[in-house]
Enzyme design. Structure first.
Site, PDB file in Angstrom:
ATOM      1  N   HIS A 128      55.556  38.439  40.813  1.00 16.33           N
ATOM      2  CA  HIS A 128      54.889  39.162  39.718  1.00 16.33           C
ATOM      3  C   HIS A 128      55.849  40.281  39.282  1.00 16.33           C
ATOM      4  O   HIS A 128      56.612  40.793  40.099  1.00 16.33           O
ATOM      5  CB  HIS A 128      53.596  39.753  40.290  1.00 16.33           C
ATOM      6  CG  HIS A 128      52.705  40.398  39.283  1.00 16.33           C
ATOM      7  ND1 HIS A 128      52.918  41.670  38.814  1.00 16.33           N
ATOM      8  CD2 HIS A 128      51.595  39.944  38.655  1.00 16.33           C
ATOM      9  CE1 HIS A 128      51.960  41.984  37.944  1.00 16.33           C
ATOM     10  NE2 HIS A 128      51.143  40.948  37.832  1.00 16.33           N
ATOM     11  N   ASP A 205      54.146  41.547  48.944  1.00 16.37           N
ATOM     12  CA  ASP A 205      53.178  41.833  47.884  1.00 16.37           C
ATOM     13  C   ASP A 205      51.934  41.017  48.216  1.00 16.37           C
ATOM     14  O   ASP A 205      51.899  39.803  48.038  1.00 16.37           O
ATOM     15  CB  ASP A 205      53.786  41.428  46.541  1.00 16.37           C
ATOM     16  CG  ASP A 205      52.765  41.446  45.408  1.00 16.37           C
ATOM     17  OD1 ASP A 205      51.564  41.591  45.674  1.00 16.37           O
ATOM     18  OD2 ASP A 205      53.191  41.296  44.251  1.00 16.37           O
ATOM     19  N   GLN A 208      47.567  38.924  46.097  1.00 11.42           N
ATOM     20  CA  GLN A 208      46.803  37.670  46.073  1.00 11.42           C
ATOM     21  C   GLN A 208      46.554  37.133  47.478  1.00 11.42           C
ATOM     22  O   GLN A 208      45.961  36.064  47.635  1.00 11.42           O
ATOM     23  CB  GLN A 208      47.558  36.605  45.257  1.00 11.42           C
ATOM     24  CG  GLN A 208      47.840  37.002  43.827  1.00 11.42           C
ATOM     25  CD  GLN A 208      46.591  37.039  42.957  1.00 11.42           C
ATOM     26  OE1 GLN A 208      45.533  36.516  43.308  1.00 11.42           O
ATOM     27  NE2 GLN A 208      46.703  37.669  41.796  1.00 11.42           N
ATOM     28  N   LYS A 231      41.200  43.032  43.370  1.00  7.80           N
ATOM     29  CA  LYS A 231      41.307  41.576  43.514  1.00  7.80           C
ATOM     30  C   LYS A 231      40.496  41.078  44.719  1.00  7.80           C
ATOM     31  O   LYS A 231      40.404  39.879  44.964  1.00  7.80           O
ATOM     32  CB  LYS A 231      42.773  41.164  43.653  1.00  7.80           C
ATOM     33  CG  LYS A 231      43.568  41.454  42.380  1.00  7.80           C
ATOM     34  CD  LYS A 231      44.907  40.826  42.393  1.00  7.80           C
ATOM     35  CE  LYS A 231      45.849  41.441  41.387  1.00  7.80           C
ATOM     36  NZ  LYS A 231      45.606  40.998  40.014  1.00  7.80           N
ATOM     37  N   CYS A 371      52.443  37.807  33.897  1.00  5.81           N
ATOM     38  CA  CYS A 371      53.398  38.797  34.435  1.00  5.81           C
ATOM     39  C   CYS A 371      54.432  38.134  35.328  1.00  5.81           C
ATOM     40  O   CYS A 371      54.842  38.720  36.351  1.00  5.81           O
ATOM     41  CB  CYS A 371      52.687  39.925  35.180  1.00  5.81           C
ATOM     42  SG  CYS A 371      51.613  40.893  34.111  1.00  5.81           S
TER      43      CYS A 371
END
Ligand code: 7TS
Length: 413
Positions: A128, A205, A208, A231, A371
């Site tokens: 991302h 990261d 997700q 999220k 993104c």
């Protein structure tokens, strides 16, 4: 009972999310954009409301009852989220606005303090923008170089290429836990092992990752883990950075102001202990309380049940969507290697038109580059349409999606 024999009970889970109970353009809402932001369960909405109704006060300063309660709730929330990611202690968890801010924090503190000309930062084709642009900024200012691991045709990271890129110049590997655009679950544990063999730090990261499976930063062996509350059912504007205590101790502060200092003179100051050194200004206390409630909600459903639900959606979605004529699905073919994120191109229909046609049926999907512009270029498309699921989605909804896509094809064919 939301969970029966380790399987989520769809009607019960859906009843936890009031936003799902509405009609859009005359149709029941089918929300398939949870990779962008999830809906919030009552447990979170209630926790935020309770905070504002009973305990609202600024933290770490007042000597009165409400401020004491607010501070207690804020630090208790830190404990919950620290446990949620498997931190060794709550002090390793820094509140941020979300994943983007967490990664920028690392880039602007650890990155500035440690990167020099000739050093290398390894990223991947799946990242991302928020796990790419902060590294570009720090590379431009320090003279460090960015290297990138490519993907194979199914959107899986090329670990053979990672091995070629890793070397004595590698200072950091920055990799997503799960791709937001393709749903690919990356083999983070293996990547960490390889990065550690050359002495590099690893930032994950986890935007997700956290909503979908148990995060255990110690088992992963990484150095930094970034996540976003919104999220995983928490409010917007709250998230966290987990980092090893010794790294946080070494890192300089980034934003100055109240909360992050110990003593202040005209020309210089000394810093508060971690994690407060990184938390200048009035924090998002209600957000933190809401994020703890979201973590507890996810734990109450149970990771096994969430995983079983997701596997069922992945299998069903892959099969049902593959049957739509003219539809090209991106991402891994093996259901075990992905989450229930379906990114696709529909022959002859622009992704934005697909999303607009589906919206008329009350189906919310996202269309665009998500993104991930370098990834879109790699796939040879300007954009995709993406349907992304969470705990409340059902195979019936995926049927409605497929029917909507078949109708879109008929309109444009
Ligand atoms: N990293 C990944 C993998 C993401 O999916 C996102 C947001 C971010 C970082 C940034 O998170 P934030 O909470 O700081 O904004 N992803 C998306 C998406 O896929 N569609 O909208 C936002």
């Amino acid at each position: 009972m939301a969970v029966v024999q380790n399987v989520l009970e769809p009607a019960t889970v859906r009843a936890h999310f009031p936003a799902l109970d509405q009609r859009v353009h005359g149709h029941p809402l089918i929300y398939l954009d949870s990779a962008a932001t999830a809906q919030r369960p009552n447990a979170v909405l209630d926790a935020v409301r309770d905070f504002y109704e009973r305990d609202n006060a600024n933290v770490h300063r007042g000597l009165y009852e409400l401020s004491r309660r607010a501070t207690e709730s804020f630090e208790a929330a830190r404990e919950v989220v620290a446990r949620f990611v498997g931190a060794a202690e709550p002090a390793e968890l820094v509140w941020t606005r979300g994943t983007t801010e967490a990664i920028n924090l690392v880039a602007l503190t650890w990155g500035w303090a440690n990167l020099r000309e000739g050093d290398e930062i390894v990223v991947t084709m799946l990242e991302h923008h928020s796990n790419l642009v902060p590294w570009q900024l720090v590379a431009q200012r320090t003279g460090a170089k960015l290297r990138r691991v490519d993907i194979d045709d199914e959107g899986r990271l090329r670990l053979d290429q990672l091995d070629e890129l890793l070397g004595e110049r590698t200072r950091l590997v920055a990799v997503g836990h799960v791709s937001n655009a393709l749903g690919t679950i990356n083999p983070v544990r293996e990547i960490v092992e390889r990065a550690k063999a050359v002495g590099a730090k690893v930032l994950v990261d986890g935007a997700q990752g956290a909503p979908h499976h148990k995060v255990d930063v110690q088992a992963l062996g990484c150095d930094f883990y970034a996540l976003s509350g919104h999220k995983m059912g928490a409010p917007m504007g709250i998230g966290a950075l987990w980092a090893r205590r010794e790294l946080l101790e070494e890192m300089p502060p980034w934003q100055g102001g109240g909360e992050m200092i110990e003593t202040v003179e005209l020309e210089h100051s000394t810093w508060a202990a971690v994690p407060h050194k990184f938390e200048a200004g009035t924090p998002n206390v209600a957000g933190a309380v809401g994020m703890a409630a979201a973590a507890e909600y996810i734990e109450s459903l149970g990771y096994d049940a969430i995983a079983a639900h997701e596997r069922a959606l992945v299998r069903y979605g892959l099969e049902r969507l593959s049957a739509v004529e003219g539809l090209r699905l991106f991402g891994p073919e093996d259901p075990e290697e992905r989450t229930a994120v379906f990114s696709f191109a529909l022959e002859g229909v622009h992704p934005h038109d697909v999303a607009t046609i589906l919206d008329a049926e009350g189906i919310a999907v996202r269309a665009g580059h998500h993104c991930t512009q370098p990834l879109m270029r790699r796939l040879g498309v300007p954009a995709t349409t993406r349907a992304s699921c969470w705990v409340y989605n059902t195979t019936d909804e995926l049927d409605r999606l497929a029917e909507g896509l078949e109708a879109a094809r008929r309109i444009f064919a």
